[in-house]
Design a protein around this motif. Structure first.
Motif, short mmCIF file in Angstrom:
data_model
loop_
_atom_site.label_atom_id
_atom_site.label_comp_id
_atom_site.label_asym_id
_atom_site.label_seq_id
_atom_site.Cartn_x
_atom_site.Cartn_y
_atom_site.Cartn_z
N THR A 114 47.28 -16.13 6.52
CA THR A 114 46.18 -17.47 5.84
C THR A 114 45.38 -16.86 4.96
OG1 THR A 114 44.54 -16.91 7.39
CG2 THR A 114 46.18 -18.53 7.86
N ARG A 115 45.11 -17.66 3.90
CA ARG A 115 44.08 -17.16 2.79
C ARG A 115 42.70 -17.54 3.05
NH1 ARG A 115 48.14 -19.25 -2.22
NH2 ARG A 115 49.80 -18.17 -1.73
N ALA A 169 50.95 -25.97 4.68
CA ALA A 169 49.75 -26.00 3.58
C ALA A 169 48.52 -26.47 4.78
CB ALA A 169 49.78 -26.99 2.52
N THR A 170 48.60 -27.33 5.42
CA THR A 170 47.66 -27.70 6.12
C THR A 170 47.25 -26.67 7.22
OG1 THR A 170 48.46 -30.06 6.14
CG2 THR A 170 46.69 -29.55 7.89
N THR A 171 47.91 -25.65 7.72
CA THR A 171 47.96 -24.82 8.79
C THR A 171 47.21 -23.68 8.17
OG1 THR A 171 50.04 -25.22 9.88
CG2 THR A 171 49.06 -23.16 10.16
N GLN A 172 47.71 -23.42 6.74
CA GLN A 172 46.99 -22.24 6.21
C GLN A 172 45.63 -22.42 5.49
OE1 GLN A 172 49.65 -20.59 3.45
NE2 GLN A 172 51.19 -20.43 4.67
N ARG A 173 45.35 -23.49 4.93
CA ARG A 173 43.88 -24.20 4.55
C ARG A 173 43.97 -25.42 4.39
NH1 ARG A 173 41.43 -20.79 0.87
NH2 ARG A 173 39.85 -22.00 0.90
N ARG A 174 43.38 -26.04 5.55
CA ARG A 174 43.32 -27.49 5.81
C ARG A 174 42.20 -28.15 4.88
NH1 ARG A 174 43.85 -31.16 10.14
NH2 ARG A 174 44.95 -29.54 11.24
N ASP A 175 41.25 -27.41 4.62
CA ASP A 175 40.22 -28.01 3.59
C ASP A 175 40.86 -28.24 2.45
OD1 ASP A 175 38.29 -28.31 5.96
OD2 ASP A 175 37.22 -26.30 5.31
N THR A 176 41.49 -27.39 1.93
CA THR A 176 41.90 -27.27 0.40
C THR A 176 42.99 -28.31 0.35
OG1 THR A 176 41.43 -24.99 0.18
CG2 THR A 176 42.98 -25.90 -1.20
#
Length: 550
Positions: free
Chosen positions: A548-549, A431-438
């Motif tokens: 990634t998204r 989760a941190t890799t794909q969308r750190r801010d989210t």
């Protein structure tokens, strides 16, 4: 077709019976004659060794026949004589019978009874010829050992010293052998010896038998035979051509299998060295030039475990590799966490400064290890279960340390993959890799995840050091060469992709080992670099880029 070949089978059966009958005629009288060897005959055997170099072979044959015969008394005497000869403890006196030097004094060479008079002469030093014949005689005796490993080693010695063997005795051992490896080796030794036969038919059969046992030594022997006999018969020439062709085909297959296995073992090393870097680079975007030094620290952690067990628990010494796995992982993981907390966390999204900082860390770690352990290579004692290997095919020898590297690489990859894909910690990393801010908005502690991920990557590098202790030199600068290979694997496979790391490790390992035997290590590295450049031009994100998204 069955009825056509039935007479041939009958002929072969009668031939085997005839061979056993001849073997009994040759060896039976020899073994019976030594049932009660008189002291005078024993003394004459020792005296002939002392006085006549030309009688060495005959005397040693009589000793071996005594050892493998039916008389336990003669067997004990023969073993003692061979042992004393090898220990330089046989005294050939000018006056009186020969004697042996033993721990408690001097004994008569024939009766093994203590000698009371003073013996001032020096022991006889065996000549090179006698020393070589003694080794052959010892191997002939070991052909009858109850230990199959000893019999195999003795059979190999017979194959190497085929010109010196006692043929009737070897045939006797062959008739009693049950182990297929011993049988094949002894048959090959007899075939090599038969090349010097005066019978053309015997030489043709020997050439054909050697063609069925392909190896570099048999090929060299047949090629020498071809050079030494330009006037050989047509039958010999045809058999020689066929046998050499069989050997060449088998060795080519073995060479191809050996190259593939070497590539596989090198791929296992690449996989372990690049796995931790893939996690760190993919998650944090940190170009960690100190990754090679974590590999080096893992190797030295293994060295510490080895020395500790050697000093405090020698009974567990062979297990030091397995005990070093968790120890090296924890040491490197803790150092990685400390490094992330003190330096790396302040340099995120500043790649150039991260590059320089980790380079400085790598130099500091190298100097620290040099102070603690010195600059020279450290020596490792290979555990007994990783020594040697097995020949699976002519020209294809599998070593256990390479098998261990492949197996441990697969275990580490499987465990890491399951951790990333099947656990909550892995879910947080992805989760941190794909969308750190989210992820941070959802309450995921990204800094803690970064710290643990960096520690995980550093610990995996330490495991690579454990493996490399068995197949590479260990010194403070060892990590420098491996970090380059690790970055190539990560770039080709795709940053953060474990599957991409595994596939690129296999590709680069096989390509490197395919080119290196023919064109050298430098050409192999150049070819690997060109391959990476060509692939990156088509797929800039690597073979398996993480999705990634937006």
């Amino acid at each position: 077709m069955k009825s056509l070949f039935e007479p041939l089978r009958g002929t072969a059966r009668w031939r085997r019976w005839f061979q056993h009958l001849m073997l009994a005629c040759l060896c039976g009288p020899l073994l019976q004659a030594q049932a009660a060897m008189p002291a005078q005959e024993r003394s004459s055997i020792v005296a002939s060794i002392c006085t006549d170099p030309g009688a060495y072979r005959g005397a040693l044959d009589r000793i071996v026949q005594a050892v493998v015969g039916t008389s336990s008394e003669d067997a004990a005497w023969g073993k003692t004589l061979l042992e004393r000869l090898q220990a330089v403890a046989v005294i050939c006196r000018a006056q009186g019978a020969p004697v042996f030097k033993v721990d408690h004094g001097v004994v008569d060479a024939a009766t093994l009874e203590p000698v009371t008079e003073a013996v001032d002469e020096l022991p006889m030093v065996p000549t090179l010829v006698l020393a070589r014949l003694l080794k052959t005689s010892q191997a002939e005796i070991e052909l009858f050992s109850p230990d199959v490993l000893i019999r195999r080693a003795a059979a190999q010695r017979m194959s190497q010293a085929y010109a010196q063997i006692n043929e009737p005795l070897v045939r006797l051992a062959l008739s009693k052998a049950a182990d297929p490896e011993v049988i094949a080796t002894l048959e090959l030794a007899l075939a090599k010896r038969s090349l010097a036969s005066g019978s053309v038919e015997v030489r043709v059969e020997a050439i054909r038998a050697m063609g069925k046992a392909p190896s570099e030594s048999t090929r060299s022997l047949l090629q020498k035979y071809q050079e030494d006999r330009p006037d050989m018969s047509a039958g010999e020439r045809a058999a020689l051509t066929q046998s050499l062709s069989q050997i060449d085909r088998a060795l080519e297959v073995g060479k191809a299998a050996s190259i593939f296995f070497s590539g596989l073992s090198y791929a296992g090393v690449l996989l372990i060295t690049a796995l931790g870097l893939s996690i760190v680079f993919g998650l944090l975007g940190v170009i960690n030039l100190a990754h090679g030094e974590f590999i080096m620290i893992g190797a030295y952690a293994t060295y510490v475990v080895e020395k500790w067990l050697q000093a405090h628990a020698p009974g567990w010494f062979d297990a030091y590799v397995f005990l070093a796995i968790p120890f090296a992982f924890l040491v490197c993981a803790l150092i990685g966490i400390v490094l992330e907390m003190t330096i790396i966390r302040h340099l995120y999204k500043r790649p150039l400064e991260t590059l320089l900082a980790t380079w400085a860390v790598s130099i500091a770690l190298i100097k620290l290890v040099q102070i603690l352990f010195g600059s020279q290579n450290v020596e490792f004692i290979t555990p007994s279960f990783l020594q040697g290997g097995v020949q699976l095919y002519p020209g294809f020898f599998v070593t256990w340390n390479r098998v261990f590297a492949i197996a441990l690489g697969l275990v580490i990859f499987s465990t890491t993959y399951a951790l990333i894909r099947q656990t909550r910690f892995g879910l947080l990393i992805r989760a941190t890799t794909q969308r750190r801010d989210t992820a941070r908005a959802l309450g995921i502690p990204a800094p803690s995840i970064d710290r643990l991920a960096f520690g995980l990557g550093s610990g995996l590098a330490g495991l690579a050091g454990v493996v490399l202790t068995q197949i590479a030199s260990v010194n403070p600068s060892m990590g420098t060469s491996f970090v380059i290979d690790a970055f190539m694997v990560v770039v080709l496979g795709g940053a953060g992709s474990l599957v991409g790391t595994a596939v690129s490790s296999l590709v680069l390992g096989e390509v490197n080992q395919l080119i290196e035997p023919f064109h050298g290590a430098v050409a192999a590295k150049v070819a690997v670099l060109l391959l990476i450049v060509l692939i990156i031009q088509r797929r800039p994100q690597g073979l398996f880029a993480l999705k990634t998204r937006g």
